[in-house]
Design an enzyme around this catalytic site. Structure first.
Site, PDB file in Angstrom:
ATOM      1  N   GLU A 156      21.626  -3.798  50.047  1.00 56.35           N
ATOM      2  CA  GLU A 156      22.735  -4.208  50.920  1.00 56.35           C
ATOM      3  C   GLU A 156      24.002  -3.826  50.179  1.00 56.35           C
ATOM      4  OE1 GLU A 156      22.651  -5.465  53.871  1.00 56.35           O
ATOM      5  OE2 GLU A 156      20.599  -6.147  54.107  1.00 56.35           O
ATOM      6  N   CYS A 180      32.051  -7.368  52.613  1.00 58.49           N
ATOM      7  CA  CYS A 180      31.335  -6.100  52.785  1.00 58.49           C
ATOM      8  C   CYS A 180      31.510  -5.585  54.208  1.00 58.49           C
ATOM      9  CB  CYS A 180      29.861  -6.268  52.440  1.00 58.49           C
ATOM     10  SG  CYS A 180      29.057  -7.589  53.341  1.00 58.49           S
TER      11      CYS A 180
HETATM   12  P1  NDP Z   1      28.240  -4.905  41.814  1.00 52.76           P
HETATM   13  O1  NDP Z   1      27.487  -3.716  42.274  1.00 52.76           O
HETATM   14  O2  NDP Z   1      29.241  -4.713  40.740  1.00 52.76           O
HETATM   15  O3  NDP Z   1      27.245  -6.039  41.293  1.00 52.76           O
HETATM   16  C1  NDP Z   1      26.245  -6.594  42.122  1.00 52.76           C
HETATM   17  C2  NDP Z   1      25.211  -7.281  41.265  1.00 52.76           C
HETATM   18  O4  NDP Z   1      24.492  -6.304  40.502  1.00 52.76           O
HETATM   19  C3  NDP Z   1      25.801  -8.245  40.246  1.00 52.76           C
HETATM   20  O5  NDP Z   1      24.963  -9.372  40.107  1.00 52.76           O
HETATM   21  C4  NDP Z   1      25.796  -7.406  38.991  1.00 52.76           C
HETATM   22  O6  NDP Z   1      25.819  -8.168  37.816  1.00 52.76           O
HETATM   23  C5  NDP Z   1      24.483  -6.681  39.135  1.00 52.76           C
HETATM   24  N1  NDP Z   1      24.343  -5.489  38.303  1.00 52.76           N
HETATM   25  C6  NDP Z   1      25.298  -4.771  37.664  1.00 52.76           C
HETATM   26  N2  NDP Z   1      24.753  -3.710  37.019  1.00 52.76           N
HETATM   27  C7  NDP Z   1      23.420  -3.762  37.258  1.00 52.76           C
HETATM   28  C8  NDP Z   1      22.321  -2.942  36.897  1.00 52.76           C
HETATM   29  N3  NDP Z   1      22.469  -1.844  36.153  1.00 52.76           N
HETATM   30  N4  NDP Z   1      21.085  -3.283  37.318  1.00 52.76           N
HETATM   31  C9  NDP Z   1      20.905  -4.371  38.109  1.00 52.76           C
HETATM   32  N5  NDP Z   1      21.914  -5.188  38.484  1.00 52.76           N
HETATM   33  C10 NDP Z   1      23.158  -4.883  38.068  1.00 52.76           C
HETATM   34  O7  NDP Z   1      28.895  -5.523  43.122  1.00 52.76           O
HETATM   35  P2  NDP Z   1      29.906  -6.744  43.225  1.00 52.76           P
HETATM   36  O8  NDP Z   1      29.323  -7.961  42.610  1.00 52.76           O
HETATM   37  O9  NDP Z   1      31.235  -6.260  42.748  1.00 52.76           O
HETATM   38  O10 NDP Z   1      29.955  -7.005  44.785  1.00 52.76           O
HETATM   39  C11 NDP Z   1      30.818  -6.329  45.647  1.00 52.76           C
HETATM   40  C12 NDP Z   1      30.082  -5.241  46.396  1.00 52.76           C
HETATM   41  O11 NDP Z   1      29.012  -5.836  47.109  1.00 52.76           O
HETATM   42  C13 NDP Z   1      30.942  -4.559  47.445  1.00 52.76           C
HETATM   43  O12 NDP Z   1      30.697  -3.172  47.416  1.00 52.76           O
HETATM   44  C14 NDP Z   1      30.456  -5.159  48.746  1.00 52.76           C
HETATM   45  O13 NDP Z   1      30.668  -4.333  49.854  1.00 52.76           O
HETATM   46  C15 NDP Z   1      29.006  -5.347  48.442  1.00 52.76           C
HETATM   47  N6  NDP Z   1      28.432  -6.350  49.336  1.00 52.76           N
HETATM   48  C16 NDP Z   1      27.555  -5.934  50.295  1.00 52.76           C
HETATM   49  C17 NDP Z   1      27.040  -6.850  51.200  1.00 52.76           C
HETATM   50  C18 NDP Z   1      26.052  -6.431  52.231  1.00 52.76           C
HETATM   51  O14 NDP Z   1      25.386  -7.304  52.768  1.00 52.76           O
HETATM   52  N7  NDP Z   1      25.894  -5.164  52.542  1.00 52.76           N
HETATM   53  C19 NDP Z   1      27.435  -8.256  51.172  1.00 52.76           C
HETATM   54  C20 NDP Z   1      28.329  -8.597  50.112  1.00 52.76           C
HETATM   55  C21 NDP Z   1      28.811  -7.652  49.237  1.00 52.76           C
HETATM   56  P3  NDP Z   1      27.239  -8.478  37.112  1.00 52.76           P
HETATM   57  O15 NDP Z   1      28.101  -9.123  38.141  1.00 52.76           O
HETATM   58  O16 NDP Z   1      26.840  -9.400  36.043  1.00 52.76           O
HETATM   59  O17 NDP Z   1      27.768  -7.145  36.648  1.00 52.76           O
END
Ligand code: NDP
Length: 499
Positions: free
Chosen positions: A241, A275
């Site tokens: 997502e 998002c």
């Molecule tokens: P990120 O991609 O930065 O992080 C998402 C999650 O992935 C966090 O828990 C993060 O941990 C973790 N993560 C980071 N690096 C890795 C890795 N290498 N392997 C596995 N997990 C990892 O997104 P954001 O948290 O900044 O969220 C915002 C984004 O989410 C926007 O692009 C938004 O559009 C999208 N989004 C999409 C939705 C949907 O339903 N389509 C709904 C809500 C948001 P950590 O935070 O500790 O780095």
């Protein structure tokens, strides 16, 4: 259940920060590979117990958890508010929607997933065919910070209702919300059916490599690609997502005031960190001037401030501020105009709403996810043009259409996962509707029957109920049976003519 078990806890930790004040909210352990593996091992045992319960038994326990979350929702909203900076009302709305999804998933899992009969067809008429959707085992859920309850619960609630155990890695910006959910779940279930592992990106990466049976990831497209690459090594299936660049379309017959209301809320709610938020608006030339004047006037009423009753709060993730600024700068450098706010609207923690017009479709302000309180407003000569521009994006998550007569016709032409007609983001609140994207917005679905099936595999069973008229799956098959099969197939399928 948290990973603060002394036998597995690490000495390293990290702090979650209140983005309004910069104050530390709480400190949390960083789970390394060993801690993640231990959580997954506990989850496996819990999954054996949980999947052995009947749908009715799981429904009873999930409803008990739902009751607990609902009665204590103020605590959850307060943690969310502290960690994200969002207004209290928005935090409560998010919790309410998540609770409603939990209720739907618990109530519908049996009907959607339980073994049911399917037609066996004329060729196999002697068979009784059934299918059941079984839990995969342990699901790793990786969540974002912008809707830290609603978004991961779209995976957690549906995965649990389908009979899986879950290990949840919340965003490093919102770990407390994840810990609270897991602790209340542990109180109700008495087994580690839902655990949380806190940490940074590496903890998420460890979860991808931990041997879970599926990873449900919500976050940016860039991280989604890394998650997929890591999961590919062990053939772990993924649900992605990811981000969006959602369009709102206004037709010439639209209720312009309603479209303006939708655009102002859709673009600016949660300070644009949604998002499926509105980032692009395409307006029919006949109502463009009216729409623009109204949208500027209404957006002027929205201010991002530290006040408790402010409509929008700060930008939660500090690094996003530079991206928002870059997109506004590019829009103007590429020939666009800021008709409300501009580069000066971007502060250290707060960003004030910005409206941009005449921005070329090739500008990053139109092509990339901004994730701030901005919108581009573009005049179109027809709905054909609006549809073409909406569909030109590499992202394809949600969308909105405002039209009195043509809403459905326009909506059906959009290449997106969801569309709201005469509203914005309303699809997210309808539990029976699947939610998810196409293209760079990801694949797979949360919510609805599809969201339940996402965390299962189909087990097909066919049982012979009488001797076959045509014995086909045997070396005793006769020439006569083959001849009769040929006739039957011609009778059933031979009538379609070449065109
Ligand atoms: P990120 O991609 O930065 O992080 C998402 C999650 O992935 C966090 O828990 C993060 O941990 C973790 N993560 C980071 N690096 C890795 C890795 N290498 N392997 C596995 N997990 C990892 O997104 P954001 O948290 O900044 O969220 C915002 C984004 O989410 C926007 O692009 C938004 O559009 C999208 N989004 C999409 C939705 C949907 O339903 N389509 C709904 C809500 C948001 P950590 O935070 O500790 O780095």
């Amino acid at each position: 259940m948290t990973i603060t078990d002394p036998s597995t806890a690490t000495s390293s930790s990290f702090a979650s920060i209140n983005p309004r004040t910069g104050a530390v909210v709480a400190s949390h352990p960083i789970a390394g590979e060993a801690e993640v593996a231990a959580a997954v091992a506990r989850a496996r045992t819990a999954a054996d117990w949980w999947s052995g319960l009947s749908f009715a038994e799981r429904k009873g326990l999930l409803n008990a958890w739902k009751g607990e979350v609902t009665r204590r929702v103020g605590e959850l909203a307060a943690i969310m508010q502290a960690e994200t900076g969002k207004p209290h009302g928005d935090a409560m709305l998010e919790c309410a929607l998540a609770i409603d999804h939990l209720a739907w998933a618990a109530g519908h899992a049996g009907k959607v997933l339980g073994r049911h009969k399917v037609p066996s067809g004329l060729v196999m008429a002697n068979q009784k065919a059934t299918v059941e959707f079984r839990p995969l085992g342990v699901i790793g859920v990786i969540g974002p910070w912008n809707y830290p309850v609603f978004t991961p619960m779209g995976s957690i609630a549906y995965a649990l209702a389908a009979g899986n155990a879950v290990v949840f890695k919340p965003s490093e910006y919102t770990p407390g919300v994840g810990v609270w959910l897991a602790e209340t779940a542990a109180e109700v279930f008495g087994q580690p059916v839902l655990q949380v592992v806190t940490g940074l990106g590496d903890t998420g990466a460890a979860l991808c490599r931990s041997g879970v049976n599926k990873v449900a990831f919500t976050g940016s497209t860039a991280t989604g690609k890394r998650v997929m690459a890591a999961c590919a090594e062990t053939l772990t299936p993924v649900l992605i997502e990811a981000g969006g660049k959602d369009a709102l379309i206004v037709d010439e017959d639209a209720d312009v005031a309603a479209a303006v209301d939708g655009a102002v809320w859709g673009a600016n709610a949660n300070a644009g960190q949604t998002c499926a938020g509105v980032e692009r608006v395409y307006v029919h030339e006949r109502v463009y001037d009216d729409f623009l004047a109204q949208v500027i006037a209404r957006t002027k009423e929205v201010h991002a401030t530290n006040d408790a009753d402010a409509k929008i709060g700060p930008i939660t993730m500090p690094s996003q501020i530079d991206i928002i600024k870059r997109h506004i700068d590019s829009a103007i450098a590429d020939g666009g105009k800021a008709v409300l706010g501009g580069p000066e609207s971007v502060g250290d923690r707060f960003v004030q709403p910005v409206i941009l017009v005449d921005v070329p479709e090739t500008s990053s302000a139109v092509t990339e996810e901004t994730f701030g309180p901005t919108m581009t407003v573009t005049k179109v000569a027809s709905m054909d043009e609006a549809v073409a521009l909406t569909n030109a994006s590499k992202y394809a998550l949600g969308s909105s259409v405002f039209s009195k007569r043509n809403g459905m016709r326009i909506a059906e032409r959009l290449r997106v996962g969801m569309t709201a007609i005469n509203g914005v983001i309303t699809f997210a609140g309808v539990p029976s509707l699947p939610f998810g994207g196409v293209g760079d917005s990801g694949f797979g679905r949360i919510h609805g029957p599809e969201g339940l099936k996402e965390f299962t595999y189909a087990h097909a069973i066919t049982k012979q109920r009488m001797k076959p008229l045509l014995a086909l799956t045997t070396f005793q098959r006769t020439e006569k049976a083959e001849e009769q099969l040929g006739k039957l197939i011609t009778m059933l399928h031979g009538r379609g003519s070449k065109k």
